[in-house]
Design a protein around this motif. Structure first.
Motif, PDB file in Angstrom:
ATOM      1  N   LYS A 188      -3.890   4.295  -0.575  1.00  0.00           N
ATOM      2  CA  LYS A 188      -4.799   3.781   0.470  1.00  0.00           C
ATOM      3  C   LYS A 188      -4.140   3.926   1.849  1.00  0.00           C
ATOM      4  O   LYS A 188      -4.804   4.281   2.829  1.00  0.00           O
ATOM      5  N   MET A 189      -2.831   3.680   1.926  1.00  0.00           N
ATOM      6  CA  MET A 189      -2.137   3.837   3.214  1.00  0.00           C
ATOM      7  C   MET A 189      -2.194   5.302   3.659  1.00  0.00           C
ATOM      8  O   MET A 189      -2.438   5.592   4.826  1.00  0.00           O
ATOM      9  N   GLN A 190      -1.987   6.222   2.695  1.00  0.00           N
ATOM     10  CA  GLN A 190      -2.060   7.663   3.018  1.00  0.00           C
ATOM     11  C   GLN A 190      -3.454   8.024   3.547  1.00  0.00           C
ATOM     12  O   GLN A 190      -3.578   8.757   4.527  1.00  0.00           O
ATOM     13  N   ALA A 191      -4.488   7.487   2.877  1.00  0.00           N
ATOM     14  CA  ALA A 191      -5.864   7.775   3.302  1.00  0.00           C
ATOM     15  C   ALA A 191      -6.119   7.227   4.704  1.00  0.00           C
ATOM     16  O   ALA A 191      -6.755   7.888   5.544  1.00  0.00           O
ATOM     17  N   ASP A 198      -1.596  -1.750   8.098  1.00  0.00           N
ATOM     18  CA  ASP A 198      -0.745  -2.869   7.687  1.00  0.00           C
ATOM     19  C   ASP A 198      -0.755  -2.984   6.166  1.00  0.00           C
ATOM     20  O   ASP A 198      -1.798  -3.214   5.556  1.00  0.00           O
ATOM     21  N   ALA A 199       0.425  -2.834   5.562  1.00  0.00           N
ATOM     22  CA  ALA A 199       0.531  -2.859   4.088  1.00  0.00           C
ATOM     23  C   ALA A 199       0.011  -4.167   3.507  1.00  0.00           C
ATOM     24  O   ALA A 199      -0.574  -4.178   2.416  1.00  0.00           O
ATOM     25  N   LEU A 255       0.844   3.369  13.537  1.00  0.00           N
ATOM     26  CA  LEU A 255       1.925   2.484  13.104  1.00  0.00           C
ATOM     27  C   LEU A 255       1.663   2.072  11.665  1.00  0.00           C
ATOM     28  O   LEU A 255       0.584   1.576  11.352  1.00  0.00           O
ATOM     29  N   LEU A 256       2.632   2.316  10.791  1.00  0.00           N
ATOM     30  CA  LEU A 256       2.524   1.893   9.394  1.00  0.00           C
ATOM     31  C   LEU A 256       3.437   0.679   9.229  1.00  0.00           C
ATOM     32  O   LEU A 256       4.661   0.802   9.268  1.00  0.00           O
ATOM     33  N   VAL A 257       2.825  -0.500   9.090  1.00  0.00           N
ATOM     34  CA  VAL A 257       3.594  -1.749   9.051  1.00  0.00           C
ATOM     35  C   VAL A 257       3.830  -2.148   7.597  1.00  0.00           C
ATOM     36  O   VAL A 257       2.884  -2.463   6.869  1.00  0.00           O
ATOM     37  N   VAL A 258       5.094  -2.092   7.158  1.00  0.00           N
ATOM     38  CA  VAL A 258       5.433  -2.420   5.765  1.00  0.00           C
ATOM     39  C   VAL A 258       6.638  -3.361   5.765  1.00  0.00           C
ATOM     40  O   VAL A 258       7.735  -2.950   6.138  1.00  0.00           O
ATOM     41  N   PRO A 259       6.440  -4.630   5.350  1.00  0.00           N
ATOM     42  CA  PRO A 259       7.565  -5.569   5.358  1.00  0.00           C
ATOM     43  C   PRO A 259       8.761  -5.077   4.544  1.00  0.00           C
ATOM     44  O   PRO A 259       9.898  -5.168   4.991  1.00  0.00           O
ATOM     45  N   LEU A 260       8.499  -4.541   3.345  1.00  0.00           N
ATOM     46  CA  LEU A 260       9.604  -4.109   2.465  1.00  0.00           C
ATOM     47  C   LEU A 260       9.755  -2.585   2.474  1.00  0.00           C
ATOM     48  O   LEU A 260       9.962  -1.955   1.439  1.00  0.00           O
ATOM     49  N   MET A 261       9.650  -1.998   3.652  1.00  0.00           N
ATOM     50  CA  MET A 261       9.718  -0.540   3.805  1.00  0.00           C
ATOM     51  C   MET A 261      11.032   0.023   3.250  1.00  0.00           C
ATOM     52  O   MET A 261      11.039   0.955   2.456  1.00  0.00           O
TER      53      MET A 261
END
Length: 202
Positions: free
Chosen positions: A95-98, A31-32, A109-115
């Motif tokens: 950090k998300m990549q790691a 979660d971003a 699941l990669l949760v990013v509001p402003l994806m």
């Protein structure tokens, strides 16, 4: 390599609810918003850089970042906002990549509001958009955050439009209705994603 499903949606669309339903299937969630807090946690390079720039007044007594003070500082100063984004966005992305590398579920699941706004779907294999109509977004957000409808409308105006997100989507969850319908949509997608993972070359 774990397949990465990007999850996004506008304010009040129910991203967290959807992410939690996937988590029930033991899917790793990155979660971003959580990562953004981790990169400015006490002892982090991010927090040290902010303190060096703005002084120790920017910290709470417990050593954490005073977010309301920081918001106030960047609200009135665009150059400071650009500096902060330039500092934190690469840290958050790294950090998300790691975290993706360390995922152990078949897909994560990669949760990013402003994806879509930040073009971060480049980090994903597929983009899943939680879609709701604007009236629902306004009603949910005013209720959840105790803010007025005008404030929600100005947040909506600053985000990607509903159509822009739908145009970028590989998969769409409709969250205008009840929870039972939401669960069944997640269940169907979960099976689809598992099937895709099995087809991926290892």
């Amino acid at each position: 390599m774990t397949m990465v499903i990007g999850l996004t949606g506008g304010i009040g669309s129910g991203k967290t609810t959807v992410a939690n339903l996937f988590a029930d299937y033991h899917i790793d969630i990155i979660d971003a918003d959580i990562v953004a807090r981790e990169v400015v946690a006490p002892g982090s390079a991010g927090l040290k850089a902010i303190e060096d720039k703005l002084g120790s007044d920017i910290l709470l007594t417990d050593g954490n970042l005073d977010r309301s003070k920081l918001r106030a500082a960047i609200f009135s100063d665009n150059t400071l906002k650009d500096w902060l984004n330039g500092l934190l966005h690469p840290m958050i992305r790294e950090k998300m990549q790691a975290d993706i590398q360390q995922a152990t579920s078949p897909y994560c699941l990669l949760v990013v509001p402003l994806m879509v706004e930040n073009n971060l779907q480049a980090m994903t294999d597929r983009l899943l958009v939680v879609d709701v109509d604007e009236q629902t977004q306004i009603a949910r957000t005013t209720q959840r955050d105790g803010v007025d409808a005008e404030q929600v409308k100005s947040i909506l105006a600053a985000q990607a439009s509903r159509q822009e997100r739908l145009d970028a989507a590989d998969d769409i969850i409709n969250n205008n209705n009840d929870g039972a319908q939401l669960s069944s949509q997640v269940a169907t997608l979960h099976q689809q994603y598992l099937a895709m993972c099995q087809q991926q070359p290892s």
